[in-house]
Design an enzyme around this catalytic site. Structure first.
Site, PDB file in Angstrom:
ATOM      1  N   CYS A 142       0.897  -1.262  -0.125  1.00  0.00           N
ATOM      2  CA  CYS A 142       0.089  -0.035  -0.036  1.00  0.00           C
ATOM      3  C   CYS A 142       0.972   1.246  -0.139  1.00  0.00           C
ATOM      4  CB  CYS A 142      -0.976  -0.076   1.350  1.00  0.00           C
ATOM      5  SG  CYS A 142      -2.557   0.792   0.610  1.00  0.00           S
ATOM      6  N   HIS A 154      -3.732  -4.999   0.518  1.00  0.00           N
ATOM      7  CA  HIS A 154      -3.378  -5.426   1.510  1.00  0.00           C
ATOM      8  C   HIS A 154      -3.845  -7.069   1.698  1.00  0.00           C
ATOM      9  CE1 HIS A 154      -4.156  -1.745   4.333  1.00  0.00           C
ATOM     10  NE2 HIS A 154      -4.273  -1.350   2.795  1.00  0.00           N
ATOM     11  N   GLU A 192      -2.879  -9.183   3.913  1.00  0.00           N
ATOM     12  CA  GLU A 192      -3.135  -9.640   5.119  1.00  0.00           C
ATOM     13  C   GLU A 192      -4.606 -10.070   5.561  1.00  0.00           C
ATOM     14  OE1 GLU A 192      -4.679  -5.651   5.565  1.00  0.00           O
ATOM     15  OE2 GLU A 192      -2.644  -6.082   4.956  1.00  0.00           O
TER      16      GLU A 192
END
Length: 380
Positions: free
Chosen positions: A264, A354, A356
């Site tokens: 990001c 992202h 995660e």
């Protein structure tokens, strides 16, 4: 200015955009006034992770999903120490949450943390407006903060813009901390916190990585003081054009040839470190359903995004940079925005989204494995 009230749901509220459009609804969360950049999130779930994502600092988030708050708020899904959004906009908030982990309502949590919101407005119309006109400054006013529309508009137009904002140090940790590896420790990573989410070091810890999370103000010397096998640059808020210090630190890492991974904001920092420019998107990518193609494999992923800026790098060729050849590794299939970069002569890569997956699909989890592979290759 915010004030807490148990009768917020019955209190009139007004949302005013900087171009003069006005929406009227009811207060949701704290009562008072707030300002920020109006952006919309297309996720249909994961609102707690969205609210606590530091990348949303100084932004007023409009939820495109009409019904929000169904599962309440729990103590496990926080991605940071607090709610970071400056305001929250929903159409139809849940009256009663229903989930075995719920500890309180979303309305109560917003109120407790002083987050001014509005409900009962046509969020579809607001989202269409933002898609046509672009992200813009906005104010939410309720209770005693409500005035004539012209006076509220003047307040909104006085608020700072997101372009030119240097915000990462405002949301990052002020002291280093360590997230230990789960199981055997295989690697040590220095993670520069520009607005990191809690799940990110956890994903690395699952792969045997001991993560040393460092403040945004960390120097190259601070990074190498932990003797890292790899260096990570996190997500975060603000305009990457202002992030001269992280760019300088990343260039120091690239010079040493240490395996590097950015996500990001970290992708934008890598872009700048390589000599590319950045620019503000019209309304950005936010939500958990953005299609991205990994150009190195041809695979299409559904990914979680939260960014209003992008890297200006050529899609059709390999670029020469001060650190060797670089290419665009990922691209958004909606608008061809650069979604990833990789160096061909050094162990460094980044993505604009992202991996995660908090909240979001798990399609991009392989990127943490790719980071591990870079560190294994460097050690070999």
């Amino acid at each position: 200015m915010t004030t807490s009230t148990r009768g917020a749901a019955r209190t009139p509220a007004v949302l005013v955009l900087e171009d003069g459009r006005v929406f009227r609804g009811r207060a949701y969360g704290a009562v008072g006034e707030t300002f920020g950049e109006a952006v919309f999130s297309t996720g249909m779930t994961g609102y707690q992770e969205t609210l606590t994502d530091p990348s949303y600092h100084r932004q007023v988030v409009v939820m495109t999903a009409p019904h929000v708050g169904n599962t309440g708020v729990n103590d496990e899904d926080m991605e940071s120490r607090k709610i970071w959004v400056s305001g929250y906009v929903v159409r139809d908030p849940a009256r009663v949450p229903s989930n075995w982990r719920s500890r309180r309502t979303l309305d109560e949590e917003l109120d407790a943390q002083g987050v001014v919101g509005i409900s009962g407005i046509d969020t579809r119309a607001l989202t269409r407006h933002l898609r046509e006109r672009g992200a813009m400054r906005v104010g939410i006013f309720s209770g005693e903060a409500v005035r004539e529309d012209s006076a509220l508009l003047a307040r909104v137009q006085e608020a700072p813009q997101m372009k030119g904002a240097n915000l990462s140090a405002e949301v990052a940790t002020t002291e280093p901390y360590v997230v230990p590896a789960i199981g055997e420790r295989k690697f040590t990573v220095a993670a520069v916190d520009l607005g990191i989410k809690g799940m990110t070091p956890h994903r690395m810890a699952e792969r045997g990585i001991e993560v040393h999370v460092l403040p945004a103000t960390a120097t190259v010397e601070d990074v190498y003081a932990v003797n890292p096998d790899g260096v990570f640059f996190s997500n975060g808020p603000g305009d990457p054009a202002t992030a001269d210090h992280p760019v300088s630190v990343m260039q120091g890492v690239l010079e040493r040839g240490t395996p590097l991974f950015g996500i990001c904001f970290g992708n934008q920092i890598l872009g700048r470190a390589l000599g590319f420019g950045t620019f503000k998107l019209k309304y950005g990518h936010r939500g958990i359903n953005q299609p991205v193609q990994d150009r190195t494999t041809g695979k299409v992923e559904v990914t979680a995004h939260n960014h209003g800026f992008a890297v200006d790098a050529p899609l059709d060729r390999v670029s020469e940079t001060p650190f060797g050849r670089a290419e665009v590794s990922h691209v958004c299939l909606n608008d061809n925005v650069v979604e990833g970069l990789q160096l061909l002569d050094r162990p460094a890569f980044s993505v604009q989204y992202h991996p995660e997956a908090a909240a979001g699909p798990h399609d991009a989890a392989y990127l943490f494995d790719r980071f591990v592979s870079l560190m294994e290759g460097q050690r070999a």
